[in-house]
Design a protein around this motif. Structure first.
Motif, PDB file in Angstrom:
ATOM      1  N   GLY A   1      11.387   5.416 -14.087  1.00 25.16           N
ATOM      2  CA  GLY A   1      10.275   5.741 -13.201  1.00 25.16           C
ATOM      3  C   GLY A   1      10.308   4.915 -11.944  1.00 25.16           C
ATOM      4  O   GLY A   1      11.135   4.029 -11.784  1.00 25.16           O
ATOM      5  N   GLN A   2       9.405   5.219 -11.052  1.00 26.03           N
ATOM      6  CA  GLN A   2       9.337   4.515  -9.789  1.00 26.03           C
ATOM      7  C   GLN A   2       8.252   3.447  -9.874  1.00 26.03           C
ATOM      8  O   GLN A   2       7.183   3.691 -10.427  1.00 26.03           O
ATOM      9  N   ASN A   3       8.546   2.301  -9.297  1.00 27.32           N
ATOM     10  CA  ASN A   3       7.634   1.182  -9.458  1.00 27.32           C
ATOM     11  C   ASN A   3       7.680   0.259  -8.255  1.00 27.32           C
ATOM     12  O   ASN A   3       8.756  -0.060  -7.744  1.00 27.32           O
ATOM     13  N   ILE A   4       6.505  -0.138  -7.804  1.00 30.60           N
ATOM     14  CA  ILE A   4       6.380  -1.114  -6.730  1.00 30.60           C
ATOM     15  C   ILE A   4       5.514  -2.254  -7.251  1.00 30.60           C
ATOM     16  O   ILE A   4       4.411  -2.014  -7.733  1.00 30.60           O
ATOM     17  N   ASP A   5       6.005  -3.472  -7.170  1.00 25.81           N
ATOM     18  CA  ASP A   5       5.245  -4.622  -7.666  1.00 25.81           C
ATOM     19  C   ASP A   5       4.937  -5.589  -6.535  1.00 25.81           C
ATOM     20  O   ASP A   5       5.831  -5.970  -5.772  1.00 25.81           O
ATOM     21  N   GLN A   6       3.698  -5.994  -6.457  1.00 26.00           N
ATOM     22  CA  GLN A   6       3.287  -7.032  -5.519  1.00 26.00           C
ATOM     23  C   GLN A   6       2.119  -7.775  -6.156  1.00 26.00           C
ATOM     24  O   GLN A   6       1.418  -7.216  -7.001  1.00 26.00           O
ATOM     25  N   PRO A   7       1.921  -9.051  -5.763  1.00 23.44           N
ATOM     26  CA  PRO A   7       0.827  -9.806  -6.387  1.00 23.44           C
ATOM     27  C   PRO A   7      -0.522  -9.173  -6.073  1.00 23.44           C
ATOM     28  O   PRO A   7      -0.722  -8.579  -5.027  1.00 23.44           O
ATOM     29  N   THR A   8      -1.432  -9.324  -7.004  1.00 23.68           N
ATOM     30  CA  THR A   8      -2.754  -8.728  -6.850  1.00 23.68           C
ATOM     31  C   THR A   8      -3.578  -9.434  -5.786  1.00 23.68           C
ATOM     32  O   THR A   8      -4.250  -8.795  -4.977  1.00 23.68           O
ATOM     33  N   GLU A   9      -3.479 -10.747  -5.769  1.00 27.56           N
ATOM     34  CA  GLU A   9      -4.325 -11.519  -4.853  1.00 27.56           C
ATOM     35  C   GLU A   9      -3.634 -12.822  -4.483  1.00 27.56           C
ATOM     36  O   GLU A   9      -2.930 -13.419  -5.296  1.00 27.56           O
ATOM     37  N   MET A  10      -3.840 -13.233  -3.234  1.00 28.38           N
ATOM     38  CA  MET A  10      -3.319 -14.517  -2.772  1.00 28.38           C
ATOM     39  C   MET A  10      -4.381 -15.184  -1.908  1.00 28.38           C
ATOM     40  O   MET A  10      -5.175 -14.493  -1.249  1.00 28.38           O
TER      41      MET A  10
ATOM     42  N   VAL B   1       1.799 -17.615   5.020  1.00 22.25           N
ATOM     43  CA  VAL B   1       1.796 -17.035   3.675  1.00 22.25           C
ATOM     44  C   VAL B   1       2.870 -15.957   3.587  1.00 22.25           C
ATOM     45  O   VAL B   1       3.145 -15.263   4.571  1.00 22.25           O
ATOM     46  N   GLN B   2       3.486 -15.863   2.429  1.00 23.68           N
ATOM     47  CA  GLN B   2       4.527 -14.860   2.184  1.00 23.68           C
ATOM     48  C   GLN B   2       4.092 -13.964   1.038  1.00 23.68           C
ATOM     49  O   GLN B   2       3.805 -14.454  -0.062  1.00 23.68           O
ATOM     50  N   ILE B   3       4.045 -12.673   1.295  1.00 28.95           N
ATOM     51  CA  ILE B   3       3.655 -11.707   0.274  1.00 28.95           C
ATOM     52  C   ILE B   3       4.909 -10.949  -0.151  1.00 28.95           C
ATOM     53  O   ILE B   3       5.550 -10.300   0.670  1.00 28.95           O
ATOM     54  N   ASN B   4       5.238 -11.047  -1.421  1.00 31.53           N
ATOM     55  CA  ASN B   4       6.463 -10.426  -1.930  1.00 31.53           C
ATOM     56  C   ASN B   4       6.222  -9.027  -2.472  1.00 31.53           C
ATOM     57  O   ASN B   4       5.125  -8.696  -2.926  1.00 31.53           O
ATOM     58  N   CYS B   5       7.273  -8.240  -2.430  1.00 32.99           N
ATOM     59  CA  CYS B   5       7.221  -6.877  -2.958  1.00 32.99           C
ATOM     60  C   CYS B   5       8.581  -6.547  -3.567  1.00 32.99           C
ATOM     61  O   CYS B   5       9.608  -6.719  -2.901  1.00 32.99           O
ATOM     62  N   THR B   6       8.595  -6.136  -4.806  1.00 35.68           N
ATOM     63  CA  THR B   6       9.835  -5.676  -5.429  1.00 35.68           C
ATOM     64  C   THR B   6       9.667  -4.208  -5.791  1.00 35.68           C
ATOM     65  O   THR B   6       8.553  -3.761  -6.100  1.00 35.68           O
ATOM     66  N   TYR B   7      10.770  -3.481  -5.754  1.00 39.28           N
ATOM     67  CA  TYR B   7      10.652  -2.042  -5.975  1.00 39.28           C
ATOM     68  C   TYR B   7      11.818  -1.481  -6.770  1.00 39.28           C
ATOM     69  O   TYR B   7      12.930  -2.022  -6.760  1.00 39.28           O
ATOM     70  N   GLN B   8      11.515  -0.402  -7.468  1.00 40.36           N
ATOM     71  CA  GLN B   8      12.540   0.399  -8.142  1.00 40.36           C
ATOM     72  C   GLN B   8      12.168   1.845  -7.872  1.00 40.36           C
ATOM     73  O   GLN B   8      11.134   2.324  -8.349  1.00 40.36           O
ATOM     74  N   THR B   9      12.970   2.512  -7.079  1.00 41.02           N
ATOM     75  CA  THR B   9      12.650   3.887  -6.701  1.00 41.02           C
ATOM     76  C   THR B   9      13.885   4.768  -6.788  1.00 41.02           C
ATOM     77  O   THR B   9      15.010   4.272  -6.801  1.00 41.02           O
ATOM     78  N   SER B  10      13.648   6.060  -6.827  1.00 43.50           N
ATOM     79  CA  SER B  10      14.763   7.012  -6.812  1.00 43.50           C
ATOM     80  C   SER B  10      15.119   7.254  -5.353  1.00 43.50           C
ATOM     81  O   SER B  10      14.486   8.042  -4.673  1.00 43.50           O
TER      82      SER B  10
ATOM     83  N   LYS C   1      18.711  -6.239  -3.708  1.00 41.46           N
ATOM     84  CA  LYS C   1      17.802  -6.887  -4.657  1.00 41.46           C
ATOM     85  C   LYS C   1      16.520  -6.096  -4.871  1.00 41.46           C
ATOM     86  O   LYS C   1      15.695  -6.464  -5.716  1.00 41.46           O
ATOM     87  N   GLY C   2      16.332  -5.035  -4.110  1.00 36.87           N
ATOM     88  CA  GLY C   2      15.086  -4.277  -4.235  1.00 36.87           C
ATOM     89  C   GLY C   2      13.883  -5.146  -3.927  1.00 36.87           C
ATOM     90  O   GLY C   2      12.882  -5.144  -4.653  1.00 36.87           O
TER      91      GLY C   2
ATOM     92  N   SER D   1      13.866   9.168  -1.997  1.00 37.79           N
ATOM     93  CA  SER D   1      14.876  10.129  -1.541  1.00 37.79           C
ATOM     94  C   SER D   1      14.258  11.440  -1.079  1.00 37.79           C
ATOM     95  O   SER D   1      14.889  12.200  -0.341  1.00 37.79           O
ATOM     96  N   ASN D   2      13.031  11.728  -1.517  1.00 39.54           N
ATOM     97  CA  ASN D   2      12.330  12.941  -1.090  1.00 39.54           C
ATOM     98  C   ASN D   2      11.430  12.687   0.111  1.00 39.54           C
ATOM     99  O   ASN D   2      10.591  13.535   0.447  1.00 39.54           O
ATOM    100  N   TYR D   3      11.572  11.507   0.697  1.00 37.62           N
ATOM    101  CA  TYR D   3      10.769  11.119   1.848  1.00 37.62           C
ATOM    102  C   TYR D   3       9.285  11.031   1.497  1.00 37.62           C
ATOM    103  O   TYR D   3       8.423  11.214   2.356  1.00 37.62           O
ATOM    104  N   GLN D   4       8.993  10.754   0.229  1.00 35.52           N
ATOM    105  CA  GLN D   4       7.626  10.506  -0.202  1.00 35.52           C
ATOM    106  C   GLN D   4       7.406   8.996  -0.246  1.00 35.52           C
ATOM    107  O   GLN D   4       8.294   8.239  -0.648  1.00 35.52           O
ATOM    108  N   LEU D   5       6.211   8.579   0.136  1.00 37.66           N
ATOM    109  CA  LEU D   5       5.881   7.163   0.067  1.00 37.66           C
ATOM    110  C   LEU D   5       5.391   6.817  -1.332  1.00 37.66           C
ATOM    111  O   LEU D   5       4.470   7.446  -1.851  1.00 37.66           O
ATOM    112  N   ILE D   6       5.990   5.805  -1.919  1.00 37.55           N
ATOM    113  CA  ILE D   6       5.540   5.265  -3.193  1.00 37.55           C
ATOM    114  C   ILE D   6       4.795   3.978  -2.885  1.00 37.55           C
ATOM    115  O   ILE D   6       5.363   3.056  -2.294  1.00 37.55           O
ATOM    116  N   TRP D   7       3.540   3.909  -3.290  1.00 35.34           N
ATOM    117  CA  TRP D   7       2.690   2.794  -2.880  1.00 35.34           C
ATOM    118  C   TRP D   7       2.562   1.728  -3.958  1.00 35.34           C
ATOM    119  O   TRP D   7       2.420   2.040  -5.144  1.00 35.34           O
ATOM    120  N   GLY D   8       2.575   0.482  -3.523  1.00 31.72           N
ATOM    121  CA  GLY D   8       2.180  -0.607  -4.393  1.00 31.72           C
ATOM    122  C   GLY D   8       0.659  -0.644  -4.456  1.00 31.72           C
ATOM    123  O   GLY D   8      -0.029   0.024  -3.692  1.00 31.72           O
TER     124      GLY D   8
END
Lengths: 109, 115
Positions: free
Chosen positions: A1-10, A18-27, A68-69, A93-100
């Protein structure tokens, strides 16, 4: 599946960095976006990365590593008005935005 | 440039009525428009994608007969919430993408409250 991870609160201090990280796994990958959203308002565009490296725009910078995604949004010289949610989104790949789910950034004086 | 407007910004209606929300791209032609819903303190949820002149593509779980989307021109898309119920109360946001680039430009959002 598709997944976007980022911290809930900082939390950060006015004037700091401040640095806000985002990791992703998408098609597929057609770029990564960062948006800022103040409470009760629609998102506003901050940055777009499609190639590896750092993009600097004033106090805000965004970094991308496709192998590294991984991306981060760097905010310098924090101001109270920077208190908002920061949304990471990947275009697949379908030009759809996957949101965190967004990172709520709290700035303290 | 790249301004997207939404109307109305806020609407309160009675349960069972229908509400139409307009999304306009003011200074560019939007080949694709997106409709999102956002509940308090939650992330954006894509409801549907519409291309000018064709039927909208709805995300899984979104009732197309309840949320009618029309994208009749390159500058206007409408979302009609039919027979609204209190659980439809939410923040509805549209975005538009033009021919050039992948960026989506967001409208200011419409806050719908169904009594």
């Amino acid at each position: 599946g598709q997944n976007i991870d980022q911290p809930t609160e900082m939390t950060a201090t006015e004037g700091a960095i401040v640095q806000i990280n985002c990791t992703y796994q998408t098609s597929g990958f057609n770029g990564l976006f960062w948006y800022q959203q103040h409470a009760g308002e629609a998102p506003t565009f901050l940055s777009y990365n499609v190639l590896d490296g750092l993009e600097e725009k004033g106090r805000f910078s965004s970094f991308l590593s496709r192998s590294k995604g991984y991306s981060y949004l760097l905010l310098k010289e924090l101001q109270m008005k920077d208190s908002a949610s920061y949304l990471c989104a990947v275009m697949d790949s379908n030009y759809q935005l996957i949101w965190g789910a967004g990172t709520k950034l709290i700035i303290k004086p | 440039g790249a301004v997207v407007s939404q109307h109305p910004s806020r609407v309160i209606c009675k349960s069972g009525t229908s509400v139409k929300i307009e999304c306009r791209s003011l200074d560019f032609q939007a080949t694709t428009m997106f409709w999102y819903r956002q509940f308090p303190k939650k992330s954006l949820m894509l409801m549907a994608t519409s291309n000018e002149g064709s039927k909208a593509t709805y995300e899984q779980g979104v009732e197309k007969d309840k949320f009618l989307i029309n994208h009749a021109s390159l500058t206007l898309s409408t979302l009609t919430v039919t027979s609204a119920h209190p659980e439809d109360s939410s923040f509805y946001i549209c975005s538009a993408r033009g021919l050039a680039g992948n960026e989506q430009f967001f409208g200011p959002g419409t806050r719908l409250t169904v009594l």
